[in-house]
Design a protein around this motif. Structure first.
Motif, PDB file in Angstrom:
ATOM      1  N   PHE A 153       0.841  -1.208   0.000  1.00  0.00           N
ATOM      2  CA  PHE A 153       0.000   0.000   0.000  1.00  0.00           C
ATOM      3  C   PHE A 153       0.874   1.256   0.000  1.00  0.00           C
ATOM      4  O   PHE A 153       0.614   2.210  -0.732  1.00  0.00           O
ATOM      5  CB  PHE A 153      -0.918   0.015   1.225  1.00  0.00           C
ATOM      6  N   LYS A 154       1.906   1.254   0.860  1.00  0.00           N
ATOM      7  CA  LYS A 154       2.804   2.414   0.918  1.00  0.00           C
ATOM      8  C   LYS A 154       3.515   2.604  -0.410  1.00  0.00           C
ATOM      9  O   LYS A 154       3.646   3.740  -0.903  1.00  0.00           O
ATOM     10  CB  LYS A 154       3.821   2.228   2.044  1.00  0.00           C
ATOM     11  N   GLN A 155       3.979   1.502  -0.991  1.00  0.00           N
ATOM     12  CA  GLN A 155       4.658   1.604  -2.276  1.00  0.00           C
ATOM     13  C   GLN A 155       3.721   2.120  -3.367  1.00  0.00           C
ATOM     14  O   GLN A 155       4.127   2.900  -4.235  1.00  0.00           O
ATOM     15  CB  GLN A 155       5.238   0.247  -2.678  1.00  0.00           C
ATOM     16  N   ALA A 156       2.468   1.700  -3.330  1.00  0.00           N
ATOM     17  CA  ALA A 156       1.489   2.192  -4.309  1.00  0.00           C
ATOM     18  C   ALA A 156       1.288   3.696  -4.163  1.00  0.00           C
ATOM     19  O   ALA A 156       1.205   4.429  -5.163  1.00  0.00           O
ATOM     20  CB  ALA A 156       0.161   1.458  -4.141  1.00  0.00           C
ATOM     21  N   LEU A 157       1.220   4.173  -2.918  1.00  0.00           N
ATOM     22  CA  LEU A 157       1.050   5.601  -2.678  1.00  0.00           C
ATOM     23  C   LEU A 157       2.249   6.393  -3.176  1.00  0.00           C
ATOM     24  O   LEU A 157       2.098   7.431  -3.840  1.00  0.00           O
ATOM     25  CB  LEU A 157       0.836   5.844  -1.180  1.00  0.00           C
ATOM     26  N   VAL A 158       3.450   5.902  -2.877  1.00  0.00           N
ATOM     27  CA  VAL A 158       4.672   6.591  -3.317  1.00  0.00           C
ATOM     28  C   VAL A 158       4.745   6.646  -4.838  1.00  0.00           C
ATOM     29  O   VAL A 158       5.013   7.703  -5.440  1.00  0.00           O
ATOM     30  CB  VAL A 158       5.922   5.883  -2.747  1.00  0.00           C
ATOM     31  N   LYS A 159       4.492   5.505  -5.489  1.00  0.00           N
ATOM     32  CA  LYS A 159       4.591   5.467  -6.961  1.00  0.00           C
ATOM     33  C   LYS A 159       3.511   6.330  -7.605  1.00  0.00           C
ATOM     34  O   LYS A 159       3.764   6.991  -8.618  1.00  0.00           O
ATOM     35  CB  LYS A 159       4.467   4.016  -7.455  1.00  0.00           C
ATOM     36  N   GLY A 160       2.302   6.331  -7.040  1.00  0.00           N
ATOM     37  CA  GLY A 160       1.250   7.164  -7.598  1.00  0.00           C
ATOM     38  C   GLY A 160       1.574   8.641  -7.493  1.00  0.00           C
ATOM     39  O   GLY A 160       1.363   9.412  -8.450  1.00  0.00           O
ATOM     40  N   LEU A 161       2.104   9.061  -6.338  1.00  0.00           N
ATOM     41  CA  LEU A 161       2.494  10.458  -6.159  1.00  0.00           C
ATOM     42  C   LEU A 161       3.634  10.827  -7.105  1.00  0.00           C
ATOM     43  O   LEU A 161       3.660  11.928  -7.674  1.00  0.00           O
ATOM     44  CB  LEU A 161       2.911  10.674  -4.706  1.00  0.00           C
ATOM     45  N   TYR A 162       4.566   9.911  -7.268  1.00  0.00           N
ATOM     46  CA  TYR A 162       5.699  10.100  -8.190  1.00  0.00           C
ATOM     47  C   TYR A 162       5.219  10.303  -9.628  1.00  0.00           C
ATOM     48  O   TYR A 162       5.628  11.243 -10.323  1.00  0.00           O
ATOM     49  CB  TYR A 162       6.599   8.872  -8.073  1.00  0.00           C
ATOM     50  N   GLU A 163       4.322   9.435 -10.079  1.00  0.00           N
ATOM     51  CA  GLU A 163       3.805   9.561 -11.442  1.00  0.00           C
ATOM     52  C   GLU A 163       3.089  10.902 -11.643  1.00  0.00           C
ATOM     53  O   GLU A 163       3.268  11.567 -12.675  1.00  0.00           O
ATOM     54  CB  GLU A 163       2.842   8.410 -11.740  1.00  0.00           C
ATOM     55  N   ARG A 164       2.310  11.271 -10.658  1.00  0.00           N
ATOM     56  CA  ARG A 164       1.539  12.512 -10.798  1.00  0.00           C
ATOM     57  C   ARG A 164       2.454  13.742 -10.769  1.00  0.00           C
ATOM     58  O   ARG A 164       2.189  14.743 -11.449  1.00  0.00           O
ATOM     59  CB  ARG A 164       0.482  12.598  -9.702  1.00  0.00           C
ATOM     60  N   ALA A 165       3.535  13.666  -9.989  1.00  0.00           N
ATOM     61  CA  ALA A 165       4.459  14.797  -9.891  1.00  0.00           C
ATOM     62  C   ALA A 165       5.100  15.122 -11.241  1.00  0.00           C
ATOM     63  O   ALA A 165       5.373  16.285 -11.540  1.00  0.00           O
ATOM     64  CB  ALA A 165       5.542  14.495  -8.856  1.00  0.00           C
ATOM     65  N   TYR A 166       5.324  14.104 -12.052  1.00  0.00           N
ATOM     66  CA  TYR A 166       6.049  14.303 -13.307  1.00  0.00           C
ATOM     67  C   TYR A 166       5.151  14.374 -14.539  1.00  0.00           C
ATOM     68  O   TYR A 166       5.655  14.433 -15.668  1.00  0.00           O
ATOM     69  CB  TYR A 166       7.083  13.184 -13.490  1.00  0.00           C
TER      70      TYR A 166
END
Length: 393
Positions: A153-166
């Motif tokens: 779950f934490k990894q999904a949140l980090v990756k989702g935020l990362y994708e949206r940031a870029y």
């Protein structure tokens, strides 16, 4: 078009999906008449680029060396993720300078931790060859009653935020399934997304006439990859005891790189064996009567599925293994849902050589017809041309 591909490494043997689809996409794009360049952290082995006509090749500067090239333009969160992935600014600036030196029309970054490399790319198309959408990839591995999976779950949140940031840096994103495209739109908010299903080199992976091991089946893949590990745990725990009860001499062989302790704990008993780090899997796979893909998590297209089909192997699989495949009903695959289905499908294939031959023949005919790299490259090329045309308006 002139396209610069950026990937930290292009490994040999090709042990990851990113190595496979990066190489074959570059090769197929050159067959369409495009020029391709490659930027990596170190020079690839000759075998890794054999058959790839590169018009430009360069390696990153060493960490800590003076930076040379355009200064990156990051927003606050983008800068944070540059630090999260530990990417030196000299590498980021090297990407921008290499795109200028090559005269590239576009820069294609391949992998997960690669979006910061686009920060210094000026006036070029910026493409992320993501293959899978990563937030969904992690979420699919969560099991409510298995505490050790909750970290996904934490990894999904980090990756989702990362994708949206870029997302502001991305002109196109290449994914391999429609489900990944839907997830990328929802999570990252990107609109220029192309579905480029993986292909297979049907000349490299072709049927081999070798002796067959009676009542044998096999699985292969990177053995530190979550969905592969979960597939093996489910198969060895739920299916294999039923199979061995009916066929005490049955064997299951696992091939792959970097096996984790969880994988090693599954083997060494009840006919289950592990053979790690085999450079060429083809003769070994060919010697087994059936290939199994018991996936219970993960997204994207399974390269190993396409390889098995091209080798003309009978396949038993779960519905998850069919993600993104074109017309999978034509593949001759046995779809199994319950452990009883799995045991029955294996028994049927093991007991009838004619049925195995028919299934393998159908699998190869299907994959040659529906999953070529040239088709994937044409789809990717059309998306790039659309973005270039839009810039000229």
């Amino acid at each position: 078009m002139r396209l610069l591909f950026v990937k930290d490494s292009l490994s040999w043997p090709r042990s990851s999906g990113h190595d496979v689809h990066c190489f074959h996409m570059m090769q197929a794009l050159t067959r369409l008449g495009h020029e391709v360049g490659l930027l990596t952290a170190a020079d690839p082995l000759p075998e890794a680029v054999a058959g790839l006509p590169l018009s430009f090749q360069r390696t990153f500067p060493k960490r800590g060396e003076p930076a040379d090239g355009p200064v990156p333009n990051y927003r606050w969160l983008q800068r944070k993720f540059q630090g999260y992935w530990g990417i030196d600014e000299n590498r980021v600036r090297c990407v921008g300078q290499s795109a200028l030196d090559m005269g590239a029309d576009g820069v294609v970054v391949v992998g997960l931790n690669v979006l910061p490399y686009l920060g210094a790319v000026k006036g070029k198309l910026r493409v992320w060859y993501a293959a899978d959408e990563w937030a969904w990839h992690h979420t699919s591995q969560v099991r409510l009653f298995q505490r050790h999976t909750w970290g996904e779950f934490k990894q999904a949140l980090v990756k989702g935020l990362y994708e949206r940031a870029y997302r502001s840096m991305l002109d196109r994103v290449w994914v391999v399934t429609n489900a990944d495209r839907r997830a990328m739109r929802l999570v990252a908010g990107v609109r220029g997304i192309d579905v480029v299903p993986n292909g297979v080199d049907a000349e490299h992976f072709k049927p081999q006439d070798v002796p067959q091991r009676e009542r044998s089946c096999t699985f292969w893949g990177r053995l530190d990859f979550g969905p592969n590990v979960q597939a093996l745990e489910w198969f060895c725990g739920k299916v294999w005891p039923r199979v061995r009860a009916a066929h005490p001499d049955a064997t299951f062989t696992v091939y792959g790189f970097s096996p984790t302790p969880a994988v090693r704990a599954l083997v060494g008993r009840d006919g289950i064996e592990l053979i790690p780090d085999l450079p060429d899997l083809r003769p070994a796979v060919a010697s087994h009567q059936v290939v199994v893909f018991p996936f219970v998590s993960g997204g994207g297209i399974k390269n190993k599925f396409l390889e098995a089909a091209a080798m003309g192997k009978p396949i038993v699989c779960s519905s998850v293994a069919l993600n993104g495949l074109r017309s999978p009903s034509e593949s001759g695959t046995r779809l199994a849902k319950s452990p009883e289905d799995w045991a029955g499908a294996l028994s049927e294939l093991w007991s009838d050589a004619g049925t195995r031959v028919a299934a393998g023949t159908a699998a190869r005919a299907w994959v040659v017809r529906h999953h070529s790299w040239d088709t994937a490259a044409r789809t990717a090329s059309e998306g790039l041309e659309q973005s270039l045309a839009a810039r000229k308006k």
